[in-house]
Scaffold this motif. Structure first.
Motif, PDB file in Angstrom:
ATOM      1  N   ALA A 294       0.831  -1.208   0.000  1.00  0.00           N
ATOM      2  CA  ALA A 294       0.000   0.000   0.000  1.00  0.00           C
ATOM      3  C   ALA A 294       0.864   1.256   0.000  1.00  0.00           C
ATOM      4  CB  ALA A 294      -0.933  -0.023   1.210  1.00  0.00           C
ATOM      5  N   ARG A 295       1.980   1.217   0.802  1.00  0.00           N
ATOM      6  CA  ARG A 295       2.866   2.382   0.821  1.00  0.00           C
ATOM      7  C   ARG A 295       3.563   2.572  -0.523  1.00  0.00           C
ATOM      8  NH1 ARG A 295       3.636   0.540   6.279  1.00  0.00           N
ATOM      9  NH2 ARG A 295       5.414  -0.745   5.653  1.00  0.00           N
TER      10      ARG A 295
ATOM     11  N   ILE B 127       4.087   5.816  -5.379  1.00  0.00           N
ATOM     12  CA  ILE B 127       4.027   5.989  -6.836  1.00  0.00           C
ATOM     13  C   ILE B 127       3.033   7.087  -7.205  1.00  0.00           C
ATOM     14  CG2 ILE B 127       3.376   4.830  -8.972  1.00  0.00           C
ATOM     15  CD1 ILE B 127       4.439   2.229  -7.754  1.00  0.00           C
ATOM     16  N   GLY B 128       1.896   7.112  -6.490  1.00  0.00           N
ATOM     17  CA  GLY B 128       0.918   8.174  -6.766  1.00  0.00           C
ATOM     18  C   GLY B 128       1.461   9.554  -6.442  1.00  0.00           C
ATOM     19  N   LEU B 129       2.218   9.680  -5.330  1.00  0.00           N
ATOM     20  CA  LEU B 129       2.811  10.981  -4.985  1.00  0.00           C
ATOM     21  C   LEU B 129       3.834  11.413  -6.021  1.00  0.00           C
ATOM     22  CD1 LEU B 129       3.257  10.566  -1.110  1.00  0.00           C
ATOM     23  CD2 LEU B 129       1.574  11.983  -2.319  1.00  0.00           C
TER      24      LEU B 129
ATOM     25  N   ASN C 266       3.530  14.893  -7.859  1.00  0.00           N
ATOM     26  CA  ASN C 266       4.524  15.910  -7.507  1.00  0.00           C
ATOM     27  C   ASN C 266       5.900  15.441  -7.970  1.00  0.00           C
ATOM     28  OD1 ASN C 266       5.922  18.021  -6.440  1.00  0.00           O
ATOM     29  ND2 ASN C 266       5.276  17.706  -4.314  1.00  0.00           N
ATOM     30  N   PRO C 267       6.250  15.676  -9.219  1.00  0.00           N
ATOM     31  CA  PRO C 267       7.552  15.213  -9.736  1.00  0.00           C
ATOM     32  C   PRO C 267       8.739  15.829  -8.992  1.00  0.00           C
ATOM     33  CG  PRO C 267       6.064  15.806 -11.531  1.00  0.00           C
ATOM     34  CD  PRO C 267       5.420  16.291 -10.271  1.00  0.00           C
TER      35      PRO C 267
ATOM     36  N   HIS D 232      13.420   7.122  -2.745  1.00  0.00           N
ATOM     37  CA  HIS D 232      14.070   6.565  -1.547  1.00  0.00           C
ATOM     38  C   HIS D 232      13.062   5.769  -0.709  1.00  0.00           C
ATOM     39  CE1 HIS D 232      16.905   6.279   1.746  1.00  0.00           C
ATOM     40  NE2 HIS D 232      15.966   6.754   2.569  1.00  0.00           N
ATOM     41  N   ARG D 233      11.836   6.277  -0.619  1.00  0.00           N
ATOM     42  CA  ARG D 233      10.792   5.565   0.118  1.00  0.00           C
ATOM     43  C   ARG D 233      10.473   4.230  -0.542  1.00  0.00           C
ATOM     44  NH1 ARG D 233       8.635   5.335   5.199  1.00  0.00           N
ATOM     45  NH2 ARG D 233       6.492   4.558   5.093  1.00  0.00           N
ATOM     46  N   ILE D 234      10.394   4.249  -1.871  1.00  0.00           N
ATOM     47  CA  ILE D 234      10.101   3.009  -2.606  1.00  0.00           C
ATOM     48  C   ILE D 234      11.217   1.983  -2.386  1.00  0.00           C
ATOM     49  CG2 ILE D 234       9.867   2.044  -4.926  1.00  0.00           C
ATOM     50  CD1 ILE D 234       8.408   4.605  -5.734  1.00  0.00           C
ATOM     51  N   GLU D 235      12.470   2.454  -2.361  1.00  0.00           N
ATOM     52  CA  GLU D 235      13.593   1.541  -2.119  1.00  0.00           C
ATOM     53  C   GLU D 235      13.509   0.914  -0.733  1.00  0.00           C
ATOM     54  OE1 GLU D 235      17.004   3.899  -2.769  1.00  0.00           O
ATOM     55  OE2 GLU D 235      16.984   3.683  -4.955  1.00  0.00           O
ATOM     56  N   ASP D 236      13.119   1.706   0.260  1.00  0.00           N
ATOM     57  CA  ASP D 236      12.977   1.169   1.610  1.00  0.00           C
ATOM     58  C   ASP D 236      11.898   0.082   1.670  1.00  0.00           C
ATOM     59  OD1 ASP D 236      14.952   2.830   2.498  1.00  0.00           O
ATOM     60  OD2 ASP D 236      13.569   4.368   3.280  1.00  0.00           O
ATOM     61  N   GLU D 237      10.757   0.366   1.047  1.00  0.00           N
ATOM     62  CA  GLU D 237       9.680  -0.622   1.059  1.00  0.00           C
ATOM     63  C   GLU D 237      10.076  -1.877   0.287  1.00  0.00           C
ATOM     64  OE1 GLU D 237       7.228  -0.405   2.950  1.00  0.00           O
ATOM     65  OE2 GLU D 237       7.463   1.697   3.537  1.00  0.00           O
ATOM     66  N   ALA D 238      10.813  -1.720  -0.826  1.00  0.00           N
ATOM     67  CA  ALA D 238      11.276  -2.885  -1.598  1.00  0.00           C
ATOM     68  C   ALA D 238      12.240  -3.733  -0.770  1.00  0.00           C
ATOM     69  CB  ALA D 238      11.920  -2.430  -2.905  1.00  0.00           C
TER      70      ALA D 238
END
Length: 426
Positions: A222-223, A228-230, A234-235, A243-249
């Protein structure tokens, strides 16, 4: 359903029963026993009575009276009787009785009678008496039917239980349906119940694990979707969102790695021709743990440091056992307060070795102690990270090596996990 076994047992035992009766009759008919004493005595009494009658008829009525008497005798008795004149030489046999008599006309005669017991008439091999035939047919049928039903009825129940189990109903139990049986078939029903209970537990654990995995993955996924939506909206915050996506991955990758370790632990160790030294393995795990415990100013104490613990040889997978000890020790470090001590003590025995890992934290609630080794179960301090799989992996690893693992709160505070493993024979 065809009851082939029932009919096989019924017909087989019925025929066997009839053959037994026929065999007993054959033995009876073929046995040629000599006349018994009471039969000889009875024959002599009959012979004496016959001679007395013949002598009386001869004395009272002469030859005419004797002939009239003999005419009333059966042919077999007349053949045994003999009449001899005075001075005649009698062919005497062992069982021949004689008597002197004077006829009505004054002539003297000698009467003889063969007192040999009448030989028994040997019946034929198939001349079975009707009562024995009735006993064989009716009694054998009742006995065979009862025995066949007694043996096939529980087998039919077992077959129905297997069909129900194969249909997906894992709650089926057969032991209560066996009644008061105390034989191998009842033991088979108990083994079936044990198998069904084990399957039900495994399926329940699988379903619970799938439910827990889906629940644990839902949050990071979900995060990821939110991130991805953010990023699309907001590019300018693309780097922070990336960085957030890398943490969740990384979090999902770590969870998948823990699940793979759990699956490997459940698969068990390879064949027991691999051995490792438990002390060396524990010292390596303690060395890594001390490095991780430095930021929290924790002390890792062990009786292995003095070098006085004798070497312990274990049969199994060294890497899997290292992972088990590492998970238990990391759990203790995670829950130990800063500046406290975590102890690791090994106590060898003749057949088993005990490993005690204890911390000085808050311990666990008594209700959670029984579930602490289940997947995705977290106690106090869960906010410090982890997926609740470490102790589950440790438990599977220990059980696969034939050992036991349990946890309890220490009287002075903290949690102690005790592991016992069988020692490899030397």
């Amino acid at each position: 359903m065809t009851r082939r076994l029932f009919w096989k047992i019924l017909i087989g035992f019925w025929i066997t029963f009839l053959l037994i009766i026929e065999g007993v009759w054959l033995i009876f008919t073929l046995r040629d026993a000599p006349p018994r004493e009471h039969e000889i005595a009875q024959s002599r009494l009959v012979a004496e009575a016959q001679l007395a009658d013949a002598a009386f008829a001869l004395e009272e009525s002469g030859m005419a009276g004797l002939d009239a008497l003999l005419a009333d005798w059966p042919a077999a008795l007349r053949a045994r009787f003999g009449l001899w004149g005075a001075g005649a030489t009698l062919p005497m046999a062992d069982n021949t009785l004689t008597r002197e008599a004077v006829a009505a006309d004054g002539s003297r005669w000698t009467l003889s009678y063969d007192a040999t017991p009448v030989p028994r008439v040997r019946p034929g091999p198939l001349d079975v008496p009707p009562p024995m035939i009735y006993l064989g047919i009716i009694g054998g049928l009742v006995f065979s039917a009862g025995l066949a039903g007694y043996l096939t009825w529980p087998i039919i129940r077992l077959r129905g239980g297997f069909a129900t189990l194969a249909g997906g109903d894992l709650a089926v139990r057969l032991a209560p349906r066996m009644g008061r049986r105390r034989d191998e078939i009842a033991d088979l029903a108990k083994d079936f119940d044990a198998m069904a209970e084990r399957l039900e537990a495994l399926v329940s654990q699988r379903d619970q694990l799938l439910n827990d995995v889906s629940h644990e993955l839902r949050s990071p996924l979900a995060r990821l979707q939110v991130s991805i939506g953010l990023a699309r909206q907001n590019p300018e915050r693309f780097d922070a969102v990336l960085h957030r996506i890398e943490d969740e991955a990384r979090r999902i990758d770590a969870m998948v790695g823990e699940l793979l370790s759990l699956a490997r632990a459940e698969a068990g160790p390879p064949p027991g021709d691999d051995y490792f030294d438990l002390n060396s393995l524990a010292l390596a795990v303690i060395g890594d743990a001390r490095f991780e415990a430095e930021p929290a100013r924790l002390t890792i104490a062990s009786n292995l440091d003095a070098g006085r613990v004798e070497d312990v040889l274990i049969a199994g997978d060294a890497e899997l056992m290292r992972r088990a000890l590492e998970n238990v020790l990391r759990n203790a470090i995670r829950h130990a307060p800063a500046g406290s001590t975590v102890s690791v003590d090994i106590t060898p025995g003749p057949d088993r070795v005990a490993i005690a890992i204890a911390d000085e934290g808050k311990g666990m609630a008594e209700a959670d102690l029984a579930r602490m080794f289940e997947p995705f179960v977290r106690g106090a301090g869960a906010h410090q990270g982890g997926f609740g799989l470490g102790l589950a992996i440790a438990r599977r690893a220990v059980l696969s090596h034939g050992g036991t693992i349990e946890g309890h709160n220490r009287p002075g505070g903290g949690l102690e996990v005790r592991i016992e493993l069988p020692v490899a024979p030397t």
